[in-house]
Structure formats: structure tokens, C-alpha cells
Design a protein around this motif. Structure first.
Motif, short mmCIF file in Angstrom:
data_model
loop_
_atom_site.label_atom_id
_atom_site.label_comp_id
_atom_site.label_asym_id
_atom_site.label_seq_id
_atom_site.Cartn_x
_atom_site.Cartn_y
_atom_site.Cartn_z
N ILE A 74 41.21 -7.08 47.72
CA ILE A 74 40.13 -6.61 46.84
C ILE A 74 40.74 -5.97 45.59
O ILE A 74 40.31 -6.24 44.46
CB ILE A 74 39.24 -5.59 47.58
N GLY A 75 41.74 -5.15 45.77
CA GLY A 75 42.40 -4.52 44.64
C GLY A 75 43.16 -5.53 43.79
O GLY A 75 43.13 -5.47 42.55
N TYR A 76 43.84 -6.47 44.44
CA TYR A 76 44.61 -7.49 43.71
C TYR A 76 43.68 -8.33 42.83
O TYR A 76 43.98 -8.60 41.66
CB TYR A 76 45.35 -8.38 44.71
N VAL A 77 42.56 -8.76 43.40
CA VAL A 77 41.61 -9.58 42.65
C VAL A 77 41.07 -8.81 41.45
O VAL A 77 40.97 -9.35 40.35
CB VAL A 77 40.45 -10.04 43.57
N ARG A 78 40.72 -7.55 41.67
CA ARG A 78 40.17 -6.75 40.57
C ARG A 78 41.17 -6.64 39.42
O ARG A 78 40.84 -6.79 38.25
CB ARG A 78 39.80 -5.35 41.07
N ARG A 79 42.44 -6.38 39.77
CA ARG A 79 43.45 -6.18 38.72
C ARG A 79 43.84 -7.47 38.02
O ARG A 79 44.18 -7.45 36.83
CB ARG A 79 44.70 -5.53 39.34
N ASN A 80 43.80 -8.59 38.74
CA ASN A 80 44.32 -9.83 38.18
C ASN A 80 43.26 -10.81 37.68
O ASN A 80 43.57 -11.69 36.87
CB ASN A 80 45.22 -10.53 39.21
N MET A 81 42.04 -10.68 38.16
CA MET A 81 40.98 -11.59 37.72
C MET A 81 39.90 -10.90 36.88
O MET A 81 39.20 -11.56 36.12
CB MET A 81 40.33 -12.29 38.92
N ILE A 128 49.67 -6.36 32.36
CA ILE A 128 50.03 -6.28 30.95
C ILE A 128 51.14 -7.27 30.63
O ILE A 128 51.07 -8.00 29.63
CB ILE A 128 50.48 -4.84 30.59
N PHE A 129 52.17 -7.31 31.49
CA PHE A 129 53.28 -8.23 31.26
C PHE A 129 52.81 -9.68 31.31
O PHE A 129 53.20 -10.51 30.48
CB PHE A 129 54.36 -8.00 32.32
N THR A 130 51.92 -10.01 32.26
CA THR A 130 51.40 -11.37 32.38
C THR A 130 50.61 -11.76 31.13
O THR A 130 50.75 -12.87 30.60
CB THR A 130 50.49 -11.50 33.62
N ARG A 131 49.78 -10.84 30.65
CA ARG A 131 49.00 -11.13 29.44
C ARG A 131 49.89 -11.30 28.23
O ARG A 131 49.65 -12.19 27.38
CB ARG A 131 47.99 -10.01 29.19
N LEU A 132 50.95 -10.50 28.11
CA LEU A 132 51.89 -10.65 27.00
C LEU A 132 52.58 -12.01 27.05
O LEU A 132 52.77 -12.67 26.02
CB LEU A 132 52.93 -9.53 27.03
N GLN A 133 52.95 -12.45 28.26
CA GLN A 133 53.57 -13.77 28.41
C GLN A 133 52.61 -14.88 27.99
O GLN A 133 53.03 -15.86 27.37
CB GLN A 133 54.00 -13.98 29.86
N GLU A 134 51.34 -14.72 28.37
CA GLU A 134 50.36 -15.77 28.09
C GLU A 134 49.90 -15.77 26.63
O GLU A 134 49.72 -16.83 26.04
CB GLU A 134 49.13 -15.58 29.00
N GLU A 135 49.72 -14.58 26.05
CA GLU A 135 49.09 -14.47 24.73
C GLU A 135 50.08 -14.33 23.58
O GLU A 135 49.79 -14.74 22.45
CB GLU A 135 48.12 -13.29 24.73
N TYR A 136 51.26 -13.74 23.84
CA TYR A 136 52.23 -13.54 22.76
C TYR A 136 53.65 -13.91 23.21
O TYR A 136 54.59 -13.11 23.10
CB TYR A 136 52.21 -12.08 22.30
N PRO A 137 53.84 -15.12 23.75
CA PRO A 137 55.17 -15.49 24.27
C PRO A 137 56.26 -15.44 23.21
O PRO A 137 57.41 -15.12 23.52
CB PRO A 137 54.94 -16.91 24.79
N GLU A 138 55.90 -15.75 21.97
CA GLU A 138 56.91 -15.80 20.91
C GLU A 138 57.35 -14.40 20.46
O GLU A 138 58.40 -14.23 19.82
CB GLU A 138 56.37 -16.59 19.70
N VAL A 172 61.10 -8.15 25.61
CA VAL A 172 61.56 -7.24 26.66
C VAL A 172 61.15 -7.79 28.02
O VAL A 172 60.26 -8.63 28.13
CB VAL A 172 60.98 -5.82 26.48
N GLY A 173 61.82 -7.31 29.07
CA GLY A 173 61.54 -7.78 30.42
C GLY A 173 60.49 -6.95 31.13
O GLY A 173 59.98 -5.95 30.61
N TYR A 174 60.18 -7.39 32.35
CA TYR A 174 59.14 -6.75 33.14
C TYR A 174 59.47 -5.29 33.44
O TYR A 174 58.60 -4.41 33.38
CB TYR A 174 58.95 -7.53 34.44
N ARG A 175 60.75 -4.98 33.74
CA ARG A 175 61.13 -3.61 34.07
C ARG A 175 60.89 -2.66 32.89
O ARG A 175 60.48 -1.51 33.08
CB ARG A 175 62.59 -3.56 34.51
N SER A 176 61.15 -3.14 31.69
CA SER A 176 60.92 -2.31 30.51
C SER A 176 59.43 -2.01 30.36
O SER A 176 59.02 -0.89 30.02
CB SER A 176 61.45 -3.01 29.26
N ILE A 177 58.60 -3.04 30.61
CA ILE A 177 57.15 -2.85 30.55
C ILE A 177 56.71 -1.83 31.59
O ILE A 177 55.88 -0.95 31.33
CB ILE A 177 56.41 -4.18 30.76
N CYS A 178 57.27 -1.93 32.81
CA CYS A 178 56.92 -1.00 33.89
C CYS A 178 57.23 0.44 33.49
O CYS A 178 56.42 1.35 33.71
CB CYS A 178 57.69 -1.35 35.16
#
Length: 239
Positions: A178-185, A17-27, A31-37
Motif C-alpha cells: 500500500i505504501g509502495y504503490v502510494r509513493r511510486n504511482m 525523486i531520483f526516478t523522476r529525475l532519470q525520466e524527466e531530466y536524464p541529460e 549525481v548518483g542515487y546516494r547523493s540524492i538520498c
């Protein structure tokens, strides 16, 4: 929420979620990653419970592990409960992935062949689970290689090593991958028109994923993977 209709293991994690927010709505991200967590943790308690465990393993450079995972994808707007092959490298934490509609011998060999030729190298040793596409289990835990798989391994020159039954720790790296790929790709669920083109895209994404530091060694995965490749064997003549 779209995740509630997605397969359990193909839902968003806090990191994704945090990665997508950085990529899609950087402006808009303020909030930081810990807040998202913290937020995601609270929301998941409301929606569903999740628990994951990871077992770090160390292996010599140049060897690999392979396994299949399951993921949903859309090809020409048709939903398919598909499979993906991951060839992972425990020393560097690198991996390559290919998607298929099945999990048979043809998919296994095609996926390995594509990855070998893309790398220009072959791992000298590959760890497998007891995939029926590769090995037949007999009485007293004896194994015999399936003929086509045996010919494939002899052609490319790698040593095929099989895990003991009920010993998932022996290939713990690829199971985590396997889990990492599923979650990130595969989050959000992929949509494409050509499976062949999407698999080419996955090879490039796998390269891009190496442009980060190893979770323990504090060195770029891409640099460690170069050491992996130095210990691998060359492709057979004609490939």
C-alpha cells in the motif's frame, strides 16, 4: 514546495525523486542515487520528520493479500480524497491496484473482479483484514461473511482468510505494498479525466512494475509472478 500541500503519505521519497529525475531530466542528472538520498534526508529534517518500518514475509505461491489505501487525486480538476485497492502477491512481490472514490463493498468486489479478469486467474487463497464490506465481527471474535461477499467468493472459488484483530503482521506484505504503490504511482498526485480509463492505465503500470528484480530473490518479479499464476485457479466459466 508542492509536497507540503500533499497528504503526508503521498509525498516524494528519495527514490521517487531520483526516478523522476532519470525520466524527466536524464541529460542534466550528474549525481548518483546516494547523493540524492543524502540531500533529501537533510531537507526532510528541515521540513518534517518521517519514519517507516517494513516487515518481510514469505508465503506460498498462488495466494494473495488485499487492502485499501488512501490517496488524493484530481478528476477533471476536482480534488478527491479517494481510496485504492491493492491485491498483492507475497511470493512474487507483484501487485495490482485500482482507484475508487469510496471504500465500500461495491468498490471491493468491483476491484477484485477487474483484477481477476485482467489476470485471467484467481488466487486460491486471499487474506483480508476485517473489512466491514466482507465480514461482520460478532461476540467472542466470531465472524460471519456478508452475504454478497460470500456469494462472490463462492462464484470465483477462492478461500477467504481473515486476519486476527490487532495482528497486522499477518498481512504485512499488502500493508507494505500500500505504501509502495502510494509513493511510486500516486506521486505526483494523479490528474485524469476518466476514472475508468485511469484504472486501465494502472493495470498496465502494475505489469510494468514487475519488470524489476525481487528485493531478496534476485529474480525478476514478472518471472516469479508466472509461478504465482500457475498455482492460481481458473476463472469460472462465463467470465
Amino acid at each position: 514546495m508542492q509536497d507540503k500541500s500533499a497528504p503526508l503519505k503521498q509525498r516524494h521519497t528519495a527514490k521517487r525523486i531520483f526516478t523522476r529525475l532519470q525520466e524527466e531530466y536524464p541529460e542534466l542528472l550528474s549525481v548518483g542515487y546516494r547523493s540524492i538520498c543524502r540531500y533529501v534526508s537533510e531537507k526532510k529534517k528541515e521540513l518534517y520528520k518521517e519514519s517507516r518500518g517494513y516487515i518481510p514475509l514469505s508465503h506460498p505461491s498462488g495466494e494473495a493479500q488485499v487492502d485499501f489505501g488512501k490517496a488524493m487525486f484530481y478528476e477533471n480538476d476536482t480534488a478527491i480524497n479517494g481510496h485504492y485497492l491493492s491485491l498483492s502477491f507475497p511470493y512474487s512481490n507483484a501487485a495490482y491496484t485500482q482507484v475508487f472514490k469510496g471504500e465500500n463493498q461495491e468498490c471491493l468486489l468491483e476491484g477484485l473482479k477487474t483484477i481477476f479478469e485482467y489476470m485471467g486467474k484467481v488466487p486460491y487463497k486471499i487474506w483480508f483484514d476485517n473489512l466491514s464490506a466482507a465480514v461482520v465481527l460478532g461476540k467472542n471474535k466470531t465472524r460471519s461473511l456478508v452475504k454478497q461477499f460470500e456469494q462472490f467468493s463462492l462464484h470465483y472459488g477462492f478461500e477467504a482468510t481473515f486476519c486476527n484483530p490487532n495482528s497486522g503482521h499477518e498481512k504485512g506484505h499488502v500493508e507494505n505494498k500500500i505504501g509502495y504503490v502510494r509513493r511510486n504511482m500516486f506521486v505526483p498526485i494523479p490528474r485524469f479525466t476518466s476514472l475508468e480509463d485511469y484504472n486501465k492505465e494502472l493495470l498496465l503500470k502494475s505489469d510494468s512494475d514487475m519488470d524489476r528484480k525481487h528485493y531478496i530473490k534476485d529474480v525478476k518479479i514478472s518471472d516469479l509472478f508466472e509461478k504465482d499464476k500457475k498455482q492460481m485457479i481458473n476463472l469460472p466459466i462465463g467470465c
